[in-house]
Design an enzyme around this catalytic site. Structure first.
Site, short mmCIF file in Angstrom:
data_model
loop_
_atom_site.label_atom_id
_atom_site.label_comp_id
_atom_site.label_asym_id
_atom_site.label_seq_id
_atom_site.Cartn_x
_atom_site.Cartn_y
_atom_site.Cartn_z
N HIS A 1 6.66 -41.96 25.03
CA HIS A 1 6.54 -42.69 26.45
C HIS A 1 5.68 -42.25 27.25
O HIS A 1 4.63 -42.88 27.85
CB HIS A 1 8.02 -42.54 27.11
N VAL B 1 3.56 -42.09 18.40
CA VAL B 1 3.43 -40.51 18.46
C VAL B 1 4.71 -39.96 17.62
O VAL B 1 6.05 -40.53 17.54
CB VAL B 1 4.02 -40.01 20.05
N ASP C 1 7.37 -49.97 17.97
CA ASP C 1 8.13 -51.18 17.92
C ASP C 1 7.15 -52.37 17.57
O ASP C 1 7.00 -53.17 18.51
CB ASP C 1 8.98 -51.43 19.38
N LEU D 1 13.43 -40.10 28.04
CA LEU D 1 11.93 -40.31 27.89
C LEU D 1 11.54 -39.19 26.76
O LEU D 1 11.96 -38.16 27.08
CB LEU D 1 10.87 -40.21 28.89
N HIS D 2 10.34 -39.30 25.96
CA HIS D 2 9.86 -38.15 25.26
C HIS D 2 8.25 -38.36 25.18
O HIS D 2 7.83 -39.50 26.15
CB HIS D 2 10.45 -38.46 23.58
P1 AMP Z 1 12.14 -47.67 24.50
O1 AMP Z 1 12.48 -46.56 25.52
O2 AMP Z 1 12.54 -47.08 23.14
O3 AMP Z 1 12.52 -48.92 24.80
O4 AMP Z 1 10.67 -47.57 24.36
C1 AMP Z 1 9.81 -48.05 25.42
C2 AMP Z 1 8.56 -48.09 25.08
O5 AMP Z 1 8.09 -46.94 24.55
C3 AMP Z 1 8.24 -49.08 23.84
O6 AMP Z 1 6.91 -49.88 24.17
C4 AMP Z 1 8.10 -48.53 22.51
O7 AMP Z 1 7.45 -48.97 21.52
C5 AMP Z 1 7.50 -47.54 22.95
N1 AMP Z 1 7.69 -46.01 22.09
C6 AMP Z 1 9.11 -45.71 21.81
N2 AMP Z 1 9.00 -44.45 20.84
C7 AMP Z 1 7.50 -44.26 20.57
C8 AMP Z 1 6.85 -43.37 20.01
N3 AMP Z 1 7.33 -42.46 19.32
N4 AMP Z 1 5.25 -43.68 19.92
C9 AMP Z 1 4.92 -44.30 20.85
N5 AMP Z 1 5.42 -45.37 21.59
C10 AMP Z 1 6.91 -45.42 21.60
#
Ligand code: AMP
Length: 270
Positions: free
Chosen positions: A32, A171, A145, A28-29
Site C-alpha cells: 500500500h 510488492v 489485483d 496497511l503494508h
Molecule cells: P486492499 O487494501 O487489499 O483492497 O488493496 C488496496 C490497494 O493496494 C489495491 O489497489 C491493491 O491492488 C493494492 N495492493 C495490495 N497488495 C499489494 C501488493 N502486495 N503490492 C502492490 N499493491 C498492492
C-alpha cells in the site's frame, strides 16, 4: 495529515488542486505504501482512503473478520506523507435507501469474478463513489489485483469518469509471497504452503523462455500447486484477459488458491 470522515468535507478538501487517490481497505503494508509513493509523483495532494467495503464481500466471505488496525494505519500513512486520510462510515457511503450500482460486464465473468459473484459490482460501485467523493484526478491501484485494475480501467473509460488510472507493481516479501492484508490469517504451515503461488508463477515465467504452449506452461505451474486448494491458474492476454493458447503476445499468468481458509491471489507478467 488530515483525517476526514465526511464525504462533503472530503470533496471540498481537494477542490482546485491536482489530487491523487490511493483506495485501500486498511491493515496497511509496504504494498500500500508503494502506491502512496507512486501517487506522490502524479499530484499535489495525496489522499489515501480506508474503507472495508461490505458490498464486495460475498455472504460466506471474511467481511466481519477482515483485519483492522486504524491507529497503525494512520501512523504508517503519516510517515508516508499523505495529505489526508478519507475514512467514511458505511452509512455515509451506503445510505439506507442506496439503490444505484455500477455493474461491470465482460471482464468480470472469469477468474476472480467467476468464484466471487457480485464482487466486482461492489468494487466498481465503491471506486466510483470514492472517485466522486474525493474528486480525484489520479488514482493508483496495485497490479496485485490485476483483474480489478482491468475492470477499473474499463469502467473509467466507459463511464467517462476522467480519472488517470495508474497501475503499480506487486510488492513481495523477501521469499516471494505477494504482500496482502490477508496474509495475517496464515499460520506457520499455511505461510509455507502459500509460497506455492509465487513459485508456480515463477516456474511458468522461467519455462516461458523456451516453451510457448500455454497448456504445457499451465501443467508446469499446476505441478507446484498440489498442496493448496487451487481456484484457478490461467495465462491470459495481458490487456483483454482472454485465455491464450500460445504465448504470442504480452501475457499474464494469474493464480488464485485457498490455503487453509484463506483465499490468496497472485500474478506475473510473461
Ligand atoms: P486492499 O487494501 O487489499 O483492497 O488493496 C488496496 C490497494 O493496494 C489495491 O489497489 C491493491 O491492488 C493494492 N495492493 C495490495 N497488495 C499489494 C501488493 N502486495 N503490492 C502492490 N499493491 C498492492
Amino acid at each position: 495529515m488530515k483525517i476526514i470522515r465526511d464525504p462533503h468535507e472530503m470533496r471540498a478538501f481537494g477542490a482546485g488542486r491536482r489530487t491523487a487517490l490511493v483506495p485501500t481497505m486498511g491493515y496497511l503494508h509496504a504494498g500500500h505504501l508503494a502506491l502512496v509513493a507512486e501517487a506522490r509523483k502524479h499530484a499535489e495532494l495525496v489522499v489515501a482512503s480506508i474503507f472495508v467495503n461490505p458490498s464486495q464481500f460475498g455472504p460466506s466471505e471474511d467481511f466481519s473478520r477482515y483485519p483492522r488496525d486504524e491507529a497503525g494505519d494512520l501512523a504508517k500513512l503519516a510517515s508516508a506523507g499523505v495529505d489526508a486520510v478519507f475514512m467514511p462510515s458505511a452509512e455515509a457511503v451506503y445510505p439506507s435507501d442506496f439503490s444505484t450500482w455500477v455493474v461491470p460486464e465482460g471482464l468480470v465473468n472469469r477468474l476472480c469474478g467467476a468464484s466471487r459473484p457480485g464482487h466486482f459490482r461492489g468494487v466498481a460501485t465503491v471506486v466510483t463513489l470514492l472517485f466522486r467523493m474525493t474528486g480525484c484526478d489520479v488514482a493508483v491501484f496495485g497490479e496485485k489485483d490485476y483483474q480489478q485494475l482491468a475492470v477499473i480501467r474499463r469502467m473509467n473509460r466507459d463511464l467517462w469518469l476522467g480519472v488517470e488510472i495508474i497501475g503499480a507493481p506487486i510488492v513481495r516479501e523477501s521469499d516471494g509471497l505477494a504482500m496482502s492484508s490477508r496474509n495475517v490469517y496464515l499460520n506457520g504451515d499455511e505461510r509455507e504452503r502459500a509460497l506455492a503461488l509465487s513459485r508456480a508463477l515463477g516456474a511458468i515465467r522461467d519455462a516461458a523462455a523456451h516453451e510457448k504452449s500455454v497448456e504445457a506452461l499451465l501443467a508446469r505451474g499446476r505441478s507446484l500447486l498440489e498442496h493448496v486448494e487451487l481456484d484457478y491458474l490461467e495465462i491470459v492476454d495481458a490487456a483483454t484477459l482472454e485465455p491464450l493458447v500460445r504465448l504470442d503476445r504480452p501475457a499474464r499468468a494469474l493464480v488464485a488458491a485457498k490455503v487453509g481458509k484463506t483465499r490468496l491471489i497472485d500474478n506475473l507478467a510473461l
